[in-house]
Design a protein around this motif. Structure first.
Motif, PDB file in Angstrom:
ATOM      1  N   VAL A 388       0.956  -1.422   0.098  1.00 24.88           N
ATOM      2  CA  VAL A 388       0.087  -0.042  -0.055  1.00 24.88           C
ATOM      3  C   VAL A 388       0.865   1.182   0.027  1.00 24.88           C
ATOM      4  O   VAL A 388       2.100   1.239   0.381  1.00 24.88           O
ATOM      5  CB  VAL A 388      -1.157   0.069   1.232  1.00 24.88           C
ATOM      6  N   ASP A 389       0.178   2.267  -0.371  1.00 23.77           N
ATOM      7  CA  ASP A 389       1.232   3.735  -0.408  1.00 23.77           C
ATOM      8  C   ASP A 389       1.120   4.348   0.905  1.00 23.77           C
ATOM      9  O   ASP A 389       0.110   5.062   1.292  1.00 23.77           O
ATOM     10  CB  ASP A 389       0.632   4.493  -1.636  1.00 23.77           C
ATOM     11  N   ALA A 390       1.988   4.012   1.757  1.00 21.15           N
ATOM     12  CA  ALA A 390       2.088   4.688   2.995  1.00 21.15           C
ATOM     13  C   ALA A 390       3.457   4.623   3.552  1.00 21.15           C
ATOM     14  O   ALA A 390       4.248   4.070   2.773  1.00 21.15           O
ATOM     15  CB  ALA A 390       1.132   3.970   4.053  1.00 21.15           C
ATOM     16  N   GLU A 391       3.886   5.521   4.583  1.00 20.63           N
ATOM     17  CA  GLU A 391       5.061   5.510   5.030  1.00 20.63           C
ATOM     18  C   GLU A 391       4.852   5.586   6.585  1.00 20.63           C
ATOM     19  O   GLU A 391       4.003   6.033   7.355  1.00 20.63           O
ATOM     20  CB  GLU A 391       5.795   6.884   4.895  1.00 20.63           C
ATOM     21  N   ILE A 392       5.820   4.911   7.384  1.00 24.23           N
ATOM     22  CA  ILE A 392       5.890   4.717   8.890  1.00 24.23           C
ATOM     23  C   ILE A 392       7.140   5.397   9.324  1.00 24.23           C
ATOM     24  O   ILE A 392       8.130   4.888   9.069  1.00 24.23           O
ATOM     25  CB  ILE A 392       5.541   3.353   9.157  1.00 24.23           C
ATOM     26  N   GLU A 393       6.731   6.292  10.269  1.00 21.58           N
ATOM     27  CA  GLU A 393       8.000   7.307  11.046  1.00 21.58           C
ATOM     28  C   GLU A 393       8.142   6.852  12.286  1.00 21.58           C
ATOM     29  O   GLU A 393       7.053   6.893  12.781  1.00 21.58           O
ATOM     30  CB  GLU A 393       7.901   8.621  10.509  1.00 21.58           C
ATOM     31  N   PHE A 394       9.184   6.543  12.823  1.00 17.42           N
ATOM     32  CA  PHE A 394       9.380   6.441  14.094  1.00 17.42           C
ATOM     33  C   PHE A 394      10.057   7.636  14.878  1.00 17.42           C
ATOM     34  O   PHE A 394      11.099   8.216  14.331  1.00 17.42           O
ATOM     35  CB  PHE A 394      10.188   4.998  14.491  1.00 17.42           C
ATOM     36  N   LEU A 395       9.614   7.997  15.804  1.00 20.93           N
ATOM     37  CA  LEU A 395      10.163   9.276  16.586  1.00 20.93           C
ATOM     38  C   LEU A 395      10.627   8.899  17.844  1.00 20.93           C
ATOM     39  O   LEU A 395      10.306   8.078  18.498  1.00 20.93           O
ATOM     40  CB  LEU A 395       9.044  10.311  16.849  1.00 20.93           C
ATOM     41  N   LYS A 396      11.794   9.591  18.213  1.00 19.58           N
ATOM     42  CA  LYS A 396      12.794   9.303  19.341  1.00 19.58           C
ATOM     43  C   LYS A 396      12.732  10.542  20.386  1.00 19.58           C
ATOM     44  O   LYS A 396      12.617  11.801  19.795  1.00 19.58           O
ATOM     45  CB  LYS A 396      14.217   8.946  19.029  1.00 19.58           C
ATOM     46  N   ASN A 397      13.033  10.489  21.462  1.00 18.13           N
ATOM     47  CA  ASN A 397      13.199  11.406  22.467  1.00 18.13           C
ATOM     48  C   ASN A 397      14.702  11.907  22.416  1.00 18.13           C
ATOM     49  O   ASN A 397      15.585  11.323  21.718  1.00 18.13           O
ATOM     50  CB  ASN A 397      12.456  11.323  23.938  1.00 18.13           C
ATOM     51  N   ASP A 398      14.941  12.913  23.492  1.00 13.25           N
ATOM     52  CA  ASP A 398      16.264  13.256  23.576  1.00 13.25           C
ATOM     53  C   ASP A 398      17.482  12.141  24.070  1.00 13.25           C
ATOM     54  O   ASP A 398      18.460  12.315  23.594  1.00 13.25           O
ATOM     55  CB  ASP A 398      16.450  14.564  24.535  1.00 13.25           C
ATOM     56  N   LYS A 399      16.708  11.400  24.595  1.00 12.00           N
ATOM     57  CA  LYS A 399      17.659  10.118  25.201  1.00 12.00           C
ATOM     58  C   LYS A 399      17.842   9.045  23.970  1.00 12.00           C
ATOM     59  O   LYS A 399      18.340   8.022  24.159  1.00 12.00           O
ATOM     60  CB  LYS A 399      16.956   9.202  26.370  1.00 12.00           C
TER      61      LYS A 399
END
Length: 419
Positions: A388-399
């Motif tokens: 499928v046409d999609a993207e999955i992005e993972f976000l991180k904190n300062d640590k």
């Protein structure tokens, strides 16, 4: 724009018609694939497609027309026009039906729905299916998409106007706007230039399952063309059908970014007014950007999510934004140690979760109620599925700890915290 659509056609995800217009000028209008695969008849801008739930905005406009004529008020209780309504409906107003906040459960989700799809019915019998079911919540408290609510609106339009729903829409919307290629779909009437609907199966495309068109009624039974939908958008937002006051009501969201038969939200600095549709053999997307009078209509006669993704990408092109097509994404190697940090459950909405697991040396996602889908890295934090046409992005904190994921799909961004 041609490249955008062709990427979905080449991936065998789209057949249909797409149109983009700005301020009344058509920028792009083409048909793709076949209206009928057996005869090889090509799709065009005048091919007629079932709209599915894009129908709902027409139903909402009909209700507002009746209000302008003094026949009803949207704050009226349903019981005013349906004295025999169950006691549980005492507090339900027409406004609640329009905004999916009535609490009436959607009959298309009932366990017996599949066994009733092929059987001809009447508006009265449709209403009987859900009238005695318990409410899911108190009217106005929450939002839950309900085809029952829009069927009930069609029933009320008939009762209050004294006309059949299809006749009312024809006389009050299609005829005045010159929408000669639009109407209420029928399983028996000969309708020239109507597309056949298809669905993808492991062995290839097949005819979609049968649904009697009395079932979707005012929640999803209309058909149209991309050219006619441009006439509709210009008529609706050009003040040819409703007063400015009524149009304001129709496009003011109540809960969950939902107004009357329309989703209304801000995306990338643009106001977006849109709705999609899905019915046997057809998926559709109709989008309006009021700030620059941009209309995007994508009608497909192959089931799947392509029309919504195509519409979002076509709008991005029209707005001069950079887009990366699914076919242009390149997979890169990422160490299993980094991949393992993304494993977990992410909550994107109430009752909608994304579970990410590591299977072998790649990540696999599973959304609530959906099959497992492998995802592939295009960077250390951005991944994409190939189906499928999609993207999955993972976000991180300062640590450096993974705290959220964002699902980018169909022009929308859904953020979910890691649980």
């Amino acid at each position: 724009m041609e490249e955008v659509v062709q990427s979905y056609v080449s991936a065998k995800q789209f057949m249909g018609s797409a149109l983009v217009a700005r301020d009344g000028r058509v920028l792009f209008s083409h048909g793709y694939g076949s209206a009928n695969l057996e005869w090889g008849v090509p799709n065009s801008s005048t091919t007629k497609f079932r709209l599915g739930s894009v129908t709902k905005q027409f139903t909402a406009a009909c209700v507002l027309m009746l209000e302008e004529r003094g026949k009803l008020r949207i704050d009226d209780p349903v019981k005013k026009y349906m004295p025999d309504a169950p006691a549980a409906w005492d507090k339900i107003t027409i406004y609640h039906l329009l905004t999916h906040t009535s609490g009436i459960p959607s009959f298309t989700g009932f366990p017996d729905y599949a066994s009733t799809e092929a059987v001809k019915t009447t508006p009265e019998k449709l209403v009987e299916r859900f009238r005695d079911k318990p409410l899911e919540f108190q009217p106005g408290e929450k939002w839950n998409y309900s085809n029952s609510g829009y069927v009930l609106l069609g029933y009320l339009i008939e009762k209050i106007s004294g006309q059949g729903y299809s006749e009312f829409v024809q006389q009050n919307i299609f005829d005045p706007l010159g929408m000669k290629d639009s109407g209420y779909d029928s399983n028996s009437t000969i309708i020239p230039h109507r597309a056949e609907g298809y669905t993808a199966k492991p062995k290839g495309l097949e005819h979609a399952g049968y649904i009697d068109m009395t079932i979707p009624f005012s929640a999803g039974a209309l058909y149209s063309t991309t050219e006619d939908l441009l006439r509709w958008e210009e008529g609706l937002f050009g003040g040819k059908l409703l007063s400015a006051v009524s149009l304001q009501k129709m496009t003011t969201p109540f809960k969950h970014d939902y107004a009357f038969g329309l989703g209304v939200r801000d995306e990338k600095g643009h106001k977006v007014i849109e709705h999609g549709g899905g019915i046997e053999g057809f998926n559709t997307q109709l989008v309006y950007y009021p700030d620059d009078k941009l209309v995007v209509a994508v009608l497909g006669n192959l089931n799947g999510g392509a029309p919504a993704a195509i519409a979002a990408n076509l709008a991005s092109v029209a707005h001069g934004e950079k887009i990366v097509l699914a076919s242009e994404r390149k997979e890169i190697p990422v160490s299993p140690k980094i991949l393992a940090t993304y494993v977990g459950t992410y909550e994107l909405a109430p009752n909608f979760q994304f579970v990410v697991t590591l299977e072998g040396d790649h990540l696999v996602t599973q959304a609530t109620g959906q099959p497992k889908i492998p995802i592939f890295p295009e960077s250390e934090t951005m991944f994409f599925p190939k189906v499928v046409d999609a993207e999955i992005e993972f976000l991180k904190n300062d640590k450096g700890e993974v705290t959220h994921m964002v699902l980018h799909q169909g022009g929308r961004d859904m953020k979910g915290a890691k649980k």
